[in-house]
Design a protein around this motif. Structure first.
Motif, PDB file in Angstrom:
ATOM      1  N   ILE A  38       0.973  -1.237  -0.052  1.00  0.00           N
ATOM      2  CA  ILE A  38      -0.133   0.203  -0.049  1.00  0.00           C
ATOM      3  C   ILE A  38       1.043   1.185   0.138  1.00  0.00           C
ATOM      4  O   ILE A  38       1.638   1.323   0.804  1.00  0.00           O
ATOM      5  CB  ILE A  38      -1.004  -0.022   1.193  1.00  0.00           C
ATOM      6  N   ASP A  39       0.868   2.093  -1.174  1.00  0.00           N
ATOM      7  CA  ASP A  39       1.766   3.124  -1.187  1.00  0.00           C
ATOM      8  C   ASP A  39       3.097   2.987  -0.642  1.00  0.00           C
ATOM      9  O   ASP A  39       3.700   3.629   0.018  1.00  0.00           O
ATOM     10  CB  ASP A  39       1.123   4.297  -0.431  1.00  0.00           C
ATOM     11  N   ASP A  40       3.560   1.852  -1.213  1.00  0.00           N
ATOM     12  CA  ASP A  40       5.165   1.523  -1.147  1.00  0.00           C
ATOM     13  C   ASP A  40       5.438   0.798   0.457  1.00  0.00           C
ATOM     14  O   ASP A  40       6.474   0.844   0.797  1.00  0.00           O
ATOM     15  CB  ASP A  40       6.013   2.549  -1.439  1.00  0.00           C
ATOM     16  N   THR A  41       4.386   0.774   1.278  1.00  0.00           N
ATOM     17  CA  THR A  41       4.451   0.012   2.493  1.00  0.00           C
ATOM     18  C   THR A  41       4.105  -1.343   2.230  1.00  0.00           C
ATOM     19  O   THR A  41       2.921  -1.524   1.853  1.00  0.00           O
ATOM     20  CB  THR A  41       3.591   0.686   3.638  1.00  0.00           C
ATOM     21  N   PRO A  42       5.144  -2.514   2.706  1.00  0.00           N
ATOM     22  CA  PRO A  42       4.788  -3.896   2.732  1.00  0.00           C
ATOM     23  C   PRO A  42       3.566  -4.045   3.845  1.00  0.00           C
ATOM     24  O   PRO A  42       4.011  -3.711   4.909  1.00  0.00           O
ATOM     25  CB  PRO A  42       5.869  -4.576   2.649  1.00  0.00           C
ATOM     26  N   VAL A  43       2.512  -4.741   3.708  1.00  0.00           N
ATOM     27  CA  VAL A  43       1.898  -5.046   4.498  1.00  0.00           C
ATOM     28  C   VAL A  43       1.397  -6.645   4.406  1.00  0.00           C
ATOM     29  O   VAL A  43       1.068  -7.056   3.177  1.00  0.00           O
ATOM     30  CB  VAL A  43       0.363  -4.165   4.128  1.00  0.00           C
ATOM     31  N   VAL A  44       1.119  -7.287   5.689  1.00  0.00           N
ATOM     32  CA  VAL A  44       0.627  -8.557   5.610  1.00  0.00           C
ATOM     33  C   VAL A  44      -0.947  -8.550   6.292  1.00  0.00           C
ATOM     34  O   VAL A  44      -1.131  -7.975   7.223  1.00  0.00           O
ATOM     35  CB  VAL A  44       1.565  -9.691   6.256  1.00  0.00           C
ATOM     36  N   LEU A  45      -1.726  -9.127   5.461  1.00  0.00           N
ATOM     37  CA  LEU A  45      -3.305  -9.397   5.867  1.00  0.00           C
ATOM     38  C   LEU A  45      -3.108 -10.913   6.324  1.00  0.00           C
ATOM     39  O   LEU A  45      -2.886 -11.653   5.667  1.00  0.00           O
ATOM     40  CB  LEU A  45      -4.149  -9.053   4.772  1.00  0.00           C
ATOM     41  N   ALA A  46      -3.769 -10.863   7.388  1.00  0.00           N
ATOM     42  CA  ALA A  46      -3.915 -12.304   8.037  1.00  0.00           C
ATOM     43  C   ALA A  46      -5.394 -12.549   8.374  1.00  0.00           C
ATOM     44  O   ALA A  46      -5.917 -11.703   9.203  1.00  0.00           O
ATOM     45  CB  ALA A  46      -2.765 -12.438   9.267  1.00  0.00           C
ATOM     46  N   ARG A  47      -5.658 -13.844   8.327  1.00  0.00           N
ATOM     47  CA  ARG A  47      -7.069 -14.271   9.020  1.00  0.00           C
ATOM     48  C   ARG A  47      -6.911 -15.135   9.946  1.00  0.00           C
ATOM     49  O   ARG A  47      -6.045 -16.058   9.872  1.00  0.00           O
ATOM     50  CB  ARG A  47      -7.953 -14.866   7.667  1.00  0.00           C
ATOM     51  N   SER A  48      -7.496 -14.963  11.024  1.00  0.00           N
ATOM     52  CA  SER A  48      -7.611 -15.878  12.360  1.00  0.00           C
ATOM     53  C   SER A  48      -8.627 -15.709  12.944  1.00  0.00           C
ATOM     54  O   SER A  48      -9.198 -14.715  13.409  1.00  0.00           O
ATOM     55  CB  SER A  48      -6.255 -15.266  13.046  1.00  0.00           C
ATOM     56  N   GLY A  49      -9.237 -16.975  13.079  1.00  0.00           N
ATOM     57  CA  GLY A  49     -10.532 -16.976  13.840  1.00  0.00           C
ATOM     58  C   GLY A  49     -11.580 -16.219  13.166  1.00  0.00           C
ATOM     59  O   GLY A  49     -12.620 -15.505  14.102  1.00  0.00           O
ATOM     60  N   GLY A  50     -11.728 -15.979  12.204  1.00  0.00           N
ATOM     61  CA  GLY A  50     -12.517 -15.274  10.951  1.00  0.00           C
ATOM     62  C   GLY A  50     -12.387 -13.814  11.140  1.00  0.00           C
ATOM     63  O   GLY A  50     -13.155 -12.886  10.479  1.00  0.00           O
ATOM     64  N   ASP A  51     -11.148 -13.352  11.821  1.00  0.00           N
ATOM     65  CA  ASP A  51     -11.101 -11.785  11.707  1.00  0.00           C
ATOM     66  C   ASP A  51      -9.825 -11.744  10.751  1.00  0.00           C
ATOM     67  O   ASP A  51      -9.132 -12.579  10.573  1.00  0.00           O
ATOM     68  CB  ASP A  51     -10.844 -11.182  13.119  1.00  0.00           C
TER      69      ASP A  51
END
Length: 120
Positions: A38-51
């Motif tokens: 996102i705008d040159d920022t590395p981001v990890v999206l993680a799913r856990s327990g439905g969130d």
């Protein structure tokens, strides 16, 4: 796989609420992770327990991608040395990491995931 997200809006400006659409919810594996930028920022999206959680994708210990690690028990594990980070706070839960990674606000609307890199 890492995808890139740019703010939606006129002329590429950020939406008024500061959130950027990054992917469809179905793109994030259940109890898994997806790397995005996102705008040159590395981001990890993680799913856990439905969130869904968003953290900086770079391990604070070894500077490798957390999105390549495993998600379990509300944490994401760095694949290189085994440090785990709490998905809610970004704090390390075991060594060798001692510094937290940044966390970001997430909202899910209409099957899409939005992230804000800004402060509250």
């Amino acid at each position: 796989m890492t995808t890139s997200a740019k703010p939606e809006g006129p002329g590429g400006a950020s939406p008024q609420d500061g959130y950027v659409k990054v992917c469809a919810l179905e793109e994030i594996p259940g109890d898994g992770a997806l790397g995005v930028e996102i705008d040159d920022t590395p981001v990890v999206l993680a799913r856990s327990g439905g969130d869904v959680f968003a953290l900086n994708d770079i391990c604070s210990h070894a500077e490798v991608s957390l999105s390549e690690g495993e998600v379990y028990n509300g944490t994401i594990e760095c694949w290189l040395h085994g440090s785990c980070f709490d998905l809610r706070s970004g704090k390390p839960t075991n060594p060798p990491a001692t510094q937290p990674v940044a966390t970001y606000k997430v909202k899910v609307e209409g099957g899409d995931v939005y992230v804000s890199l800004g402060d509250d």
